[in-house]
Design an enzyme around this catalytic site. Structure first.
Site, PDB file in Angstrom:
ATOM      1  N   LYS A  94       1.646   5.397   4.112  1.00  0.00           N
ATOM      2  CA  LYS A  94       2.573   5.684   3.020  1.00  0.00           C
ATOM      3  C   LYS A  94       1.765   5.735   1.727  1.00  0.00           C
ATOM      4  O   LYS A  94       1.427   4.718   1.138  1.00  0.00           O
ATOM      5  CB  LYS A  94       3.650   4.603   2.949  1.00  0.00           C
ATOM      6  CG  LYS A  94       4.479   4.585   1.667  1.00  0.00           C
ATOM      7  CD  LYS A  94       5.297   5.845   1.484  1.00  0.00           C
ATOM      8  CE  LYS A  94       6.088   5.786   0.176  1.00  0.00           C
ATOM      9  NZ  LYS A  94       5.234   5.929  -1.029  1.00  0.00           N
ATOM     10  N   PRO A  95       1.400   6.965   1.248  1.00  0.00           N
ATOM     11  CA  PRO A  95       0.687   7.060  -0.020  1.00  0.00           C
ATOM     12  C   PRO A  95       1.632   6.874  -1.195  1.00  0.00           C
ATOM     13  O   PRO A  95       2.859   6.951  -1.045  1.00  0.00           O
ATOM     14  CB  PRO A  95       0.117   8.487   0.017  1.00  0.00           C
ATOM     15  CG  PRO A  95       1.104   9.259   0.836  1.00  0.00           C
ATOM     16  CD  PRO A  95       1.627   8.281   1.868  1.00  0.00           C
ATOM     17  N   GLU A 148      -4.947  -6.080  -1.378  1.00  0.00           N
ATOM     18  CA  GLU A 148      -5.796  -6.003  -2.573  1.00  0.00           C
ATOM     19  C   GLU A 148      -4.848  -5.694  -3.721  1.00  0.00           C
ATOM     20  O   GLU A 148      -4.223  -4.631  -3.760  1.00  0.00           O
ATOM     21  CB  GLU A 148      -6.862  -4.927  -2.440  1.00  0.00           C
ATOM     22  CG  GLU A 148      -7.897  -5.008  -3.542  1.00  0.00           C
ATOM     23  CD  GLU A 148      -8.162  -3.691  -4.231  1.00  0.00           C
ATOM     24  OE1 GLU A 148      -8.224  -3.689  -5.476  1.00  0.00           O
ATOM     25  OE2 GLU A 148      -8.291  -2.666  -3.546  1.00  0.00           O
ATOM     26  N   CYS A 191      -8.429  -1.398 -10.296  1.00  0.00           N
ATOM     27  CA  CYS A 191      -8.165  -2.834 -10.172  1.00  0.00           C
ATOM     28  C   CYS A 191      -9.402  -3.660 -10.475  1.00  0.00           C
ATOM     29  O   CYS A 191      -9.294  -4.800 -10.930  1.00  0.00           O
ATOM     30  CB  CYS A 191      -7.660  -3.156  -8.763  1.00  0.00           C
ATOM     31  SG  CYS A 191      -6.052  -2.457  -8.380  1.00  0.00           S
ATOM     32  N   GLU A 204      -2.737  -7.496 -16.740  1.00  0.00           N
ATOM     33  CA  GLU A 204      -3.458  -6.274 -16.377  1.00  0.00           C
ATOM     34  C   GLU A 204      -2.885  -5.088 -17.160  1.00  0.00           C
ATOM     35  O   GLU A 204      -1.691  -4.807 -17.105  1.00  0.00           O
ATOM     36  CB  GLU A 204      -3.326  -6.025 -14.874  1.00  0.00           C
ATOM     37  CG  GLU A 204      -4.101  -4.826 -14.379  1.00  0.00           C
ATOM     38  CD  GLU A 204      -3.984  -4.643 -12.869  1.00  0.00           C
ATOM     39  OE1 GLU A 204      -4.987  -4.277 -12.239  1.00  0.00           O
ATOM     40  OE2 GLU A 204      -2.882  -4.865 -12.333  1.00  0.00           O
ATOM     41  N   LYS A 247      -6.825 -15.816  -5.764  1.00  0.00           N
ATOM     42  CA  LYS A 247      -5.675 -16.075  -6.632  1.00  0.00           C
ATOM     43  C   LYS A 247      -4.668 -14.925  -6.505  1.00  0.00           C
ATOM     44  O   LYS A 247      -4.379 -14.467  -5.393  1.00  0.00           O
ATOM     45  CB  LYS A 247      -6.134 -16.311  -8.075  1.00  0.00           C
ATOM     46  CG  LYS A 247      -7.099 -17.485  -8.229  1.00  0.00           C
ATOM     47  CD  LYS A 247      -7.310 -17.868  -9.673  1.00  0.00           C
ATOM     48  CE  LYS A 247      -8.129 -16.896 -10.444  1.00  0.00           C
ATOM     49  NZ  LYS A 247      -8.395 -17.315 -11.834  1.00  0.00           N
TER      50      LYS A 247
END
Length: 490
Positions: free
Chosen positions: A183-184, A258, A292, A390, A460
């Protein structure tokens, strides 16, 4: 803007059971070019019924098909053919990735396609040595351990590196003997569809690799929770990853993730400043900061803090910016208007609470695309939103420190732990500091040096499990112990 060629993909089709097919309800969705905001093509908007069909195809291919029963060397030969085909079709893949994601064509060629192809080559090589082993117990017992595939793998990938981050999952999963439903991200599905065609040409049997395109929340949740799925491999935001992990946990299926990152790059006064500044800029503008493992937090030893800010003020605006089809371009647009608005609003909130804009800090009107100027911010409190959260855009925050301990505390001071960096010519200090950084990978005097043989992943809130290296392959296999009692015991 120079023209890039849209990939030759029949619009509105899914790849299930080795066949191209329409979505169950005929639905479609547009794919937009981030560099212009214009439509590239449309693809199928899958439904949960299509997910069910893809899982059923993968389940049948695993339970009754030849793929899991082939030797690992036979599967390795198929992956090697995929590698060769990726090299032959490299320009097609690069143009699709560049157009779809909005990344400069040079990076799509040199980084994305090259790295993805090498992943297939690397795991093909490992496939020639997927052996179990014999365990010595006693003279009258014979015990050995088989390495076996898990079953049906759900591979769910994000919008920023579609080709690479799918390959980190698909290549080891396939060579280990699993079947896959991919699933992109809904914004960037094009290379996933090209890879379905390429893997079929390489000799992957029908049903072993399936692609469903469509909205992430509904399809992703259904796929993760599906009883026919044996393992989930996920890359995406921390929040969505935590939600997906909870769904997978209900059925206790293996889950690797990830997730988000917010890496600190520590620049000591003893660094080679010219080299360090080049690394610092590359670390935060690469892929327009949508990485990321980017380096959006720069920690600078106070004695060189002012000098570093002055160099950044002059150097960052000189980074080639704009036309993704120009081989010289380094920074392209963000992948969507939503992402552009998120980055712009975070910078505005930082400015409103006292951050100093050293350079950048604004959107750029260009061809209707989603462009944001590379931005450097200073005079920030360590607890500021733009420091601890982020950003996922071309934004660098700069903070001073006085001692090694303070630098380490600042570096470890967010919930993330995916990557980190150290810039110094004092190698003893580099080893000492690296050992104390809570991250899955640490780069010294460089950034984003990645290779299929080197594992990466988070600690974490940046996730668990590893991609790359033999470590990733282990997460797509289970150990099956077989023990023979030879009858010699009393």
């Amino acid at each position: 803007m120079s023209a890039l060629t849209a990939p030759a993909i029949a619009p509105g089709r899914l790849f299930i059971g080795g066949q191209w097919r329409d979505a169950a309800d005929g639905g479609r969705m547009d794919v937009l070019a981030p560099s212009t905001g214009e439509k590239i093509t449309d693809v199928a908007r899958a439904t949960v019924a299509d997910v069910d069909a893809a899982v059923a195809a993968a389940r049948a291919a695993f339970d009754d098909g030849p793929w899991p029963r082939m030797s690992s060397r036979e599967r390795a030969r198929v992956l090697q053919r995929a590698y060769v085909l990726m090299r032959e079709r490299a320009e097609e893949l690069a143009q699709a990735e560049s157009l779809d994601v909005g990344k400069p064509i040079t990076f799509a060629r040199v980084v994305d396609v090259n790295n993805a192809a090498e992943l297939y080559e690397y795991y093909a090589a490992l496939g020639h040595r997927l052996d179990g082993d014999v365990r010595e117990i006693t003279a009258d017992v014979h015990a050995y351990v088989r390495r076996e595939p898990l079953g049906v793998v759900a591979a769910i990938t994000p919008f920023n590196f579609p080709l690479i981050l799918s390959s980190t999952k698909i290549a080891p999963a396939l060579v280990a003997g699993n079947t896959v439903v991919h699933k992109p991200a809904s914004d960037t599905p094009l290379t996933a569809l090209l890879m379905a065609d390429l893997l079929r040409e390489a000799g992957v049997p029908d049903g072993v690799f399936n692609v469903v395109t469509g909205p992430g929340a509904a399809l992703g949740d259904h796929l993760v929770a599906h009883p026919g799925v044996d393992k989930v491999a996920f890359t995406g935001s921390t929040e969505i990853g935590a939600h997906a992990a909870a769904l997978a946990g209900r059925s206790l299926k293996p889950f690797t993730a990830e997730l988000g990152g917010n890496a600190a790059n520590i620049l000591f006064a003893a660094a080679d400043l010219d080299r360090a500044i080049h690394t610092v800029i590359s670390a935060f503008v690469f892929n327009a900061g949508q990485f990321c493992m980017a380096g959006p937090r720069l920690l600078v030893e106070r004695s060189v803090y002012g000098v570093v800010l002055g160099i950044l003020k002059d150097a960052v605006p000189q980074v080639p910016f704009g036309d993704i089809a120009d081989p010289a371009t380094v920074v392209g647009p963000l992948a969507s208007r939503v992402q552009l608005e998120k980055v712009a609003s975070m910078v505005e909130r930082a400015r409103a609470t006292g951050a100093r804009v050293v350079t950048g800090g604004h959107t750029v009107e260009r061809d209707g695309g989603f462009f944001y100027a590379p931005t450097v911010l200073a005079d920030l409190d360590p607890s500021a939103e733009i420091v601890v959260d982020e950003v996922f855009g071309p934004v660098l925050t700069v903070q001073p420190f006085d001692t090694e301990d303070e630098a380490i505390a600042l570096a470890n001071g967010t919930r993330y732990g995916l990557a980190s960096g150290i810039q110094t010519s004092d190698l003893a200090r580099a080893h000492r500091v690296a050992a104390r950084l809570r991250a899955g990978i640490t780069w010294v005097n460089g950034w984003a040096v990645l290779d299929p043989a080197v594992p990466f992943g988070g600690v974490k809130a940046s996730g668990w499990g590893r991609e790359g290296g033999p470590e990733a392959l282990e997460s797509y296999q289970k150990a099956h112990s077989i023990v023979f009692d030879l009858g010699g015991r009393a």
